[in-house]
Enzyme design. Structure first.
Site, PDB file in Angstrom:
ATOM      1  CD  GLU A 130      19.749  -6.517  29.999  1.00 26.40           C
ATOM      2  OE1 GLU A 130      19.824  -7.074  31.105  1.00 26.40           O
ATOM      3  OE2 GLU A 130      19.201  -7.031  29.009  1.00 26.40           O
TER       4      GLU A 130
ATOM      5  CD  GLU B  66      15.127  -1.770  23.846  1.00 23.43           C
ATOM      6  OE1 GLU B  66      15.246  -1.082  22.809  1.00 23.43           O
ATOM      7  OE2 GLU B  66      15.743  -2.824  24.033  1.00 23.43           O
TER       8      GLU B  66
ATOM      9  CG  ASP C 135      21.375   6.476  22.048  1.00 25.46           C
ATOM     10  OD1 ASP C 135      22.006   5.604  22.669  1.00 25.46           O
ATOM     11  OD2 ASP C 135      21.845   7.101  21.079  1.00 25.46           O
TER      12      ASP C 135
ATOM     13  CG  ASP D 189      20.140  -4.294  17.141  1.00 24.95           C
ATOM     14  OD1 ASP D 189      19.127  -4.922  16.810  1.00 24.95           O
ATOM     15  OD2 ASP D 189      20.131  -3.396  18.013  1.00 24.95           O
TER      16      ASP D 189
ATOM     17  CE  LYS E  79      22.989  -5.813   4.043  1.00 23.04           C
ATOM     18  NZ  LYS E  79      21.763  -5.108   3.759  1.00 23.04           N
TER      19      LYS E  79
ATOM     20  CB  THR F 147      17.671 -12.702  26.152  1.00 17.17           C
ATOM     21  OG1 THR F 147      18.248 -12.944  24.862  1.00 17.17           O
ATOM     22  CG2 THR F 147      18.773 -12.508  27.180  1.00 17.17           C
ATOM     23  CE  LYS F 148      10.678 -11.532  20.798  1.00 18.39           C
ATOM     24  NZ  LYS F 148       9.828 -10.388  20.536  1.00 18.39           N
ATOM     25  CG  PHE F 149      16.802 -10.780  19.977  1.00 17.61           C
ATOM     26  CD1 PHE F 149      15.790 -10.062  20.594  1.00 17.61           C
ATOM     27  CD2 PHE F 149      17.005 -10.605  18.619  1.00 17.61           C
ATOM     28  CE1 PHE F 149      14.998  -9.184  19.877  1.00 17.61           C
ATOM     29  CE2 PHE F 149      16.216  -9.727  17.885  1.00 17.61           C
ATOM     30  CZ  PHE F 149      15.213  -9.017  18.517  1.00 17.61           C
ATOM     31  CD  GLU F 150      20.779 -17.134  25.724  1.00 20.35           C
ATOM     32  OE1 GLU F 150      20.196 -16.402  26.547  1.00 20.35           O
ATOM     33  OE2 GLU F 150      21.742 -17.848  26.015  1.00 20.35           O
TER      34      GLU F 150
HETATM   35  C1  LIG Z   1      18.642  -7.625  19.110  1.00 20.01           C
HETATM   36  S1  LIG Z   1      17.760  -6.808  20.379  1.00 20.01           S
HETATM   37  C2  LIG Z   1      18.138  -7.795  21.821  1.00 20.01           C
HETATM   38  C3  LIG Z   1      17.168  -7.562  22.919  1.00 20.01           C
HETATM   39  C4  LIG Z   1      17.420  -8.372  24.221  1.00 20.01           C
HETATM   40  N1  LIG Z   1      18.676  -7.986  24.848  1.00 20.01           N
HETATM   41  C5  LIG Z   1      17.375  -9.854  23.979  1.00 20.01           C
HETATM   42  O1  LIG Z   1      18.449 -10.493  24.062  1.00 20.01           O
HETATM   43  O2  LIG Z   1      16.278 -10.367  23.724  1.00 20.01           O
HETATM   44  C6  LIG Z   1      18.764  -5.367  20.672  1.00 20.01           C
HETATM   45  C7  LIG Z   1      17.999  -4.273  21.394  1.00 20.01           C
HETATM   46  O3  LIG Z   1      18.905  -3.220  21.710  1.00 20.01           O
HETATM   47  C8  LIG Z   1      18.219  -1.992  21.596  1.00 20.01           C
HETATM   48  N2  LIG Z   1      19.245  -0.944  21.428  1.00 20.01           N
HETATM   49  C9  LIG Z   1      20.187  -0.853  20.459  1.00 20.01           C
HETATM   50  N3  LIG Z   1      20.962   0.238  20.652  1.00 20.01           N
HETATM   51  C10 LIG Z   1      20.508   0.837  21.792  1.00 20.01           C
HETATM   52  C11 LIG Z   1      20.891   1.995  22.509  1.00 20.01           C
HETATM   53  N4  LIG Z   1      21.918   2.767  22.079  1.00 20.01           N
HETATM   54  N5  LIG Z   1      20.208   2.329  23.609  1.00 20.01           N
HETATM   55  C12 LIG Z   1      19.170   1.558  24.047  1.00 20.01           C
HETATM   56  N6  LIG Z   1      18.750   0.443  23.408  1.00 20.01           N
HETATM   57  C13 LIG Z   1      19.416   0.083  22.288  1.00 20.01           C
HETATM   58  C14 LIG Z   1      17.304  -2.188  20.402  1.00 20.01           C
HETATM   59  O4  LIG Z   1      16.201  -1.315  20.450  1.00 20.01           O
HETATM   60  C15 LIG Z   1      16.895  -3.644  20.572  1.00 20.01           C
HETATM   61  O5  LIG Z   1      15.672  -3.764  21.286  1.00 20.01           O
END
Ligand SMILES: C[S@@+](CC[C@H](N)C(=O)[O-])C[C@H]1O[C@@H](n2cnc3c(N)ncnc32)[C@H](O)[C@@H]1O
Length: 233
Positions: free
Chosen positions: A58, A83, A110, A133, A137, A206-209
């Site tokens: 994930e 993450e 990353d 994310d 834009k 999920t939290k963001f959902e």
């Molecule tokens: C909008 S949040 C969603 C988090 C979680 N999946 C949820 O649904 O609650 C997106 C997450 O992806 C992580 N993220 C974005 N690009 C990433 C990457 N290339 N590698 C690891 N994490 C990444 C960000 O740090 C962020 O915590």
């Protein structure tokens, strides 16, 4: 991995947020440090877990509650989360350590860079990307994780038949995901061309959902399998 499969761009798909850790998160990093992998090693089940159970990766698990729930529910499957957000990493160590989940490990940083360095082709059974994310834009669309270069790169790590599961609450990104994935060579839409997939019962909220639902957004799931075809000339 072939040189041509490596995306050349170094545009990041995330923003590093500076947030302090809660007491519980400090405990997560201190008491349950074993759940966080620091030493470089191949991203495969045998190397990470000492068995050959199917491996789910994930990317961007956020605070990790849903990943912990999935790992808890499917003990015969291994789960690796990557993450960049330190509090999320610390929180998931706490939750996974408390439950002694031997089938879950996490890495900070990353995911694309880790895969590039330590990924092994065809080692993943599933790839999960939940509520990434949306970069709404237009000038930021190149930062989206679901992007032609990234999905071609990620495909190399899925086993043939392995599934890339995406979900989003942002309709323009859902439509973008569908268009990108249907154009991407070597994937097939498990819901049939042009369709979103019904939410699988195995995907926890999920939290963001939850945040999206509270804002009145819809939810779109997409499941694409890697086809057998080898794309290398
Ligand atoms: C909008 S949040 C969603 C988090 C979680 N999946 C949820 O649904 O609650 C997106 C997450 O992806 C992580 N993220 C974005 N690009 C990433 C990457 N290339 N590698 C690891 N994490 C990444 C960000 O740090 C962020 O915590």
């Amino acid at each position: 991995m072939t040189e041509s499969a490596v995306p050349r761009r170094t545009i990041q798909t995330f923003v590093r947020r500076c947030s302090s850790l809660t007491r519980q998160q400090h405990q997560g990093l201190e008491l349950y440090a074993d759940w966080r992998l620091e030493a470089p090693t191949a991203l495969t089940s045998p190397a990470l877990f000492g068995n050959d159970h199917p491996l789910t990766l994930e990317i961007g698990f956020g605070m990790g509650h849903s990943l912990v729930a999935m790992a808890d529910a499917e003990r015969e499957r291994n789960f690796l989360g990557i993450e960049v957000h330190r509090p999320g990493l610390a929180q998931i160590c706490y939750e996974a350590g408390l439950r002694q989940l031997d089938n879950l490990r996490v890495i900070e940083g990353d995911a694309l860079a880790h895969l590039r360095q330590y990924g092994v082709p065809e080692s993943l059974d599933r790839l999960q990307l939940f509520f990434p994310d949306p970069w709404p834009k237009k000038r930021h669309h190149k930062r989206r994780l679901v992007h032609p270069e990234h999905v071609a790169f990620l495909r190399t790590y899925l086993r043939p038949g392995g599934v890339f599961h995406m979900a989003t609450d942002w309709q323009p990104y859902a439509e973008w995901m569908l268009a990108v994935m249907e154009q991407a060579p070597g994937y097939v839409n498990l819901a049939g061309a042009g369709n979103f997939h019904p939410r699988p019962a195995t995907r926890p909220l999920t939290k963001f959902e939850k945040r999206g639902l509270e804002a009145g957004h819809g939810i779109w799931d997409l499941l694409f399998a890697r086809t057998e075809a080898d794309l290398t000339p």
